[in-house]
Design an enzyme around this catalytic site. Sequence first.
Site, PDB file in Angstrom:
ATOM      1  N   ARG A 104      34.602  49.502  70.960  1.00 22.44           N
ATOM      2  CA  ARG A 104      35.793  49.686  71.772  1.00 22.44           C
ATOM      3  C   ARG A 104      35.441  50.613  72.915  1.00 22.44           C
ATOM      4  O   ARG A 104      35.024  51.748  72.683  1.00 22.44           O
ATOM      5  CB  ARG A 104      36.866  50.305  70.888  1.00 22.44           C
ATOM      6  N   THR A 108      38.934  52.102  78.432  1.00 26.42           N
ATOM      7  CA  THR A 108      39.899  50.994  78.546  1.00 26.42           C
ATOM      8  C   THR A 108      40.463  50.595  77.179  1.00 26.42           C
ATOM      9  O   THR A 108      41.482  49.907  77.106  1.00 26.42           O
ATOM     10  CB  THR A 108      39.218  49.751  79.146  1.00 26.42           C
ATOM     11  N   ASP A 200      37.360  58.562  63.280  1.00 21.83           N
ATOM     12  CA  ASP A 200      36.508  57.423  63.660  1.00 21.83           C
ATOM     13  C   ASP A 200      35.742  56.936  62.426  1.00 21.83           C
ATOM     14  O   ASP A 200      34.837  57.618  61.927  1.00 21.83           O
ATOM     15  CB  ASP A 200      35.537  57.841  64.760  1.00 21.83           C
ATOM     16  N   ASP A 203      31.795  56.591  62.711  1.00 22.32           N
ATOM     17  CA  ASP A 203      31.118  57.899  62.722  1.00 22.32           C
ATOM     18  C   ASP A 203      31.137  58.535  61.345  1.00 22.32           C
ATOM     19  O   ASP A 203      30.160  59.160  60.927  1.00 22.32           O
ATOM     20  CB  ASP A 203      31.789  58.839  63.734  1.00 22.32           C
TER      21      ASP A 203
END
Length: 209
Positions: A104, A108, A200, A203
């Site tokens: 991603r 944006t 995340d 991660d």
Amino acid sequence: MSNVHVMDHPLIQHKIGIIRREETGSKDFRMMIGEIAMLMCYEATRDLKLQDVEIQTPICKMTAKELAGKKLAVVPILRAGLGMVEGMLAMIPAAKVGHIGLFRDPKTLEPVEYYCKLPADCEEREVFVVDPMLATGGSCIAAIQMLKNRGVKNIRFMCIIAAPEGVKKLQEAHPDVEVYIGALDEKLNEHGYIVPGLGDAGDRIFGTK
Ligand SMILES: O=P(O)(O)OC[C@H]1O[C@H](OP(=O)(O)OP(=O)(O)O)[C@H](O)[C@@H]1O
Ligand SMILES: O=c1cc[nH]c(=O)[nH]1
Ligand SMILES: [Mg+2]
């Protein structure tokens, strides 16, 4: 939302509670993601079709059951989806595995494609797309579209945590896809992260932050 299934199994809810905690390290996070995927796979395969098969037990002949119909495939969305593959295969070991690479764009929030390798006969298979997180919906919508472009007709999407905004977008884009969600959260924040979420997922699985 008849094709959206939110899991209510206590073991799934308990394990999701553990991976949400900020103090849960990569080793435990990865292990729990695998266990949750396994439990969710069990729930999401409840409606697979069975057929009768004549077998011989050590005692006598009998009519037993076996899975009928389409063969299965698991397609993780890289990277974070990789964490769910082993748990899925623990339940459906004969499934083939494809990979779709998407990240991603942090500005944006649009998905950027970088890899796609699918089983040669994927269009004949029932495909489970897996990714722990459904946030804006951009990544899973793009991954499902890539599969449809390859002729895949039977697609299910499985995620551990979803935001309502993304679920709505996914349903609008692909109303034919069954969606399995471990926990439906409150909202997205201004950076496109799920609230309360777990941060995340990629991660945390791979220890990259
Ligand atoms: O619904 P969306 O708004 O598209 O967001 C969800 C996507 O974001 C994360 O991947 P990320 O881009 O962090 O890549 P990674 O798995 O390599 O960390 C997550 O694993 C999903 O693929
Ligand atoms: O909350 C989020 C949103 C997107 N991707 C993640 O890993 N977490
Ligand atoms: Mg990530």
